[in-house]
Write a protein that holds these residues in place. Sequence first.
Motif, mmCIF file in Angstrom:
data_model
loop_
_atom_site.group_PDB
_atom_site.id
_atom_site.type_symbol
_atom_site.label_atom_id
_atom_site.label_comp_id
_atom_site.label_asym_id
_atom_site.label_seq_id
_atom_site.Cartn_x
_atom_site.Cartn_y
_atom_site.Cartn_z
ATOM 1 N N ASN B 24 0.838 -1.240 0.019
ATOM 2 C CA ASN B 24 -0.007 0.000 0.026
ATOM 3 C C ASN B 24 0.915 1.283 0.165
ATOM 4 O O ASN B 24 1.801 1.279 0.731
ATOM 5 N N GLU B 36 -8.947 5.389 4.132
ATOM 6 C CA GLU B 36 -8.658 4.204 3.743
ATOM 7 C C GLU B 36 -8.005 3.128 4.738
ATOM 8 O O GLU B 36 -8.153 2.053 4.953
ATOM 9 N N LEU B 40 -7.820 -1.011 5.543
ATOM 10 C CA LEU B 40 -6.707 -1.956 5.308
ATOM 11 C C LEU B 40 -6.220 -2.509 6.503
ATOM 12 O O LEU B 40 -5.741 -3.686 6.507
ATOM 13 N N THR B 103 -2.852 0.617 -4.171
ATOM 14 C CA THR B 103 -2.581 -0.685 -3.458
ATOM 15 C C THR B 103 -2.124 -1.779 -4.616
ATOM 16 O O THR B 103 -2.915 -2.016 -5.380
ATOM 17 N N VAL B 116 -4.701 -1.516 -7.489
ATOM 18 C CA VAL B 116 -5.902 -0.718 -7.008
ATOM 19 C C VAL B 116 -5.266 0.787 -6.899
ATOM 20 O O VAL B 116 -4.618 1.223 -6.199
ATOM 21 N N ILE B 120 -8.867 1.615 -1.543
ATOM 22 C CA ILE B 120 -9.421 0.228 -1.885
ATOM 23 C C ILE B 120 -10.959 0.516 -1.564
ATOM 24 O O ILE B 120 -11.441 1.076 -0.899
ATOM 25 N N LYS B 123 -13.269 -2.956 2.638
ATOM 26 C CA LYS B 123 -12.755 -4.034 3.202
ATOM 27 C C LYS B 123 -12.928 -5.361 2.640
ATOM 28 O O LYS B 123 -12.110 -6.301 2.278
ATOM 29 N N THR B 125 -14.448 -6.431 -0.138
ATOM 30 C CA THR B 125 -14.113 -6.693 -1.729
ATOM 31 C C THR B 125 -12.695 -6.884 -1.887
ATOM 32 O O THR B 125 -12.149 -8.021 -2.499
ATOM 33 N N PHE B 126 -11.879 -6.215 -1.124
ATOM 34 C CA PHE B 126 -10.526 -6.271 -1.250
ATOM 35 C C PHE B 126 -10.325 -7.500 -0.525
ATOM 36 O O PHE B 126 -9.266 -8.270 -1.075
#
Lengths: 544, 140
Positions: B24, B36, B40, B103, B116, B120, B123, B125-126
């Motif tokens: 990141n 964000e 993360l 990221t 990305v 992001i 959370k 989805t990531f």
Amino acid sequence: MSTTTDQPRTSAPGPEPERRSGELGFVELLRWTWRQLTSMRTALILLLLLALASVPGSFIPQKGVDALKTSTWQGQHPKLTPIYERLGLFEVYDSPWFAAIYLLLGLSVIGCVVPRLRIYWKAMRAAPVRAPRYLTRMPDHATYTTDASPEEVLERAERVLRERRFRVADRSPGGPGADAVAAEKGKLREAGNLVFHFSILVVMVGFAIGSLFGYKGGVIVPVDGGGFSNNLTQYDDFDPGTFFDPAGMEPFSFQIQDFTVDWVESGRNQGMSRGFVSEITYKESPDSPQKDYHLRVNEPLSIGGTDVFLIGHGYSPVVTIRDGTGKVVATGPTVFLPQGQDLFSFGVIKAPYANPDQIGLEGVFYPTYVKIDGDPINVMGDDRNPTLSMQVYRGDLGLDDGSPQSVYILDKDRATQVMRPDDPERPLRIDLQPGQRVRLPNGLGSVSFDGVEEWNRVQISRTPGMWLTLSGVVAALIGLMGSLFIRPRRAWVRARRGEQGILVEVAVLDRSGGADVTPELDAVVAALQGRDDGPDDPRRARDE
Amino acid sequence: MAGEDLQGDPVSVTKMRGKVVVINVWWSLCPPCRTEMPELVEASEELGKDAEFVGINIRDNAVESARLFAEQFKVPYPSIYSPDGQALLPFAGTLSPRTIPSTVVLDRQGRIAATVIGPIPSKNTFVDLVEGIAAEPADG
């Protein structure tokens, strides 16, 4: 033709529509439009328009040139900004109307050059024009008589004219025009003209390549060991071309090792900088050897196809903010932006981690502070008496809602200004010199001014097609000179039996108009007569 | 790709080969980074076994600013301190980070599997994205 019928299609044509006078058919209209577009007049008007269209580009700050200046200007002109935005005046050179002029001009020049190329090609290969019947009717002519035979005179004429760099037509003995020599020179004038027009196209294409595939960006780099790596995230402002691909950015990096400014110590420009130089070390890629370079204004460093320019410098005051608990919540150099030649600068320092409240400082920096009649004055750009004067804000600095904000602007919407403890009506102003520390009221914390560092503003640009543009400009100049200084001329010499021997008629015609061909004519005649023809003065007849 | 973290200890992304690595790119004064980061941090805790997390801190002129940020958001993983962005140069010519934040997710062979650009998306989805990359067979 949008109607459909169930009848079988017949090929019977409809009646011919009546034509009114002055009415143009579709094809004729197209032809007329094309003629208008490719005329010299249109090209000149378009060129003038292009120049006019560039005017706002130099008066209104351009995003692509200086994004920072542009956003500052937009902040100062809230009424004009939306209108200018709509007209694309902050990005004149990328605006559709500018492109329209550009493309029309290109089309106009192409439409002008291509047909002329064909004509020129034919003219190049054509033989010089046969001698007119009455040479003595030409504006510049001379006659004399000689005892040499016509053939001798003509052969000599051919030789003389060739020496004078004329192209001489082949004479077919016995054929028409066999009693005269026809010659021509200066066909390169038209070639020069064509080269000039063609070069304009080359220059336009070169510019287009540069602005479509290139990029330009600016960044402020700290002087003391600060550096830069060529990655999009490292730019403060970045203006890519339409087809720019970040994957093609050259992976170079550089560090500024030392920076010196030469200050004017006396005279009218006292306090201004005479020049400055940055000693940098750079690597073309992470694995290449490190090299040194002295970066000066107008002496860019070229790495591959990318140019690195040094364009300015300024100061970063080093300020430490402690919050109410005594904890350091912000420290290090902060870039302040110069407001003029004397580097009197404006800046903002944010401490979002402070407790109980976030702290923001906004104010000015005097490199050389002097108090004259009670007014604070900055007398020069060198930092001989550095002084900070800041106002203090507390509360939410707007850093936590996720929307990007400028580091040079303090968001005061949700913050309150800190007032003087002894006078709640007047804003608190803290004045600091290096080494000093000031306690903020209400247990907010303290601010100390630790020192001053310097920064360089660097512009990095990649302009592919630059060599094309340059060679286009050079070729255009050569072509222009050719078309101005080369004189297209025709010359004829006729020899035939007259009453007093052989009568020789010589005529020279300048086809570019307005040029005096007398010296040429005299020289040809003198060379024809030579010394072996006796002292026979040419009899001149001139029609003025 | 290697460097020193905010405390001056060495960090090596190369040594993480064999695991999925999430890199990141952040900067302490960028508002999107600040919004964000909590996501993360949660993602890194959730993905503990599947992925290694590394930050690359750029553009902070003082290491203290970066440290304050990491403290504030309780970032559990190390960040390479790279104010001049040198740490990003190995990405040149690939799906390189283009904005702050960005990221990058490396697969087990150390190849870029996803990038990305910007914060992001969320959370969950990531986490799904990283787990998908981690589930790929190790022979590529």
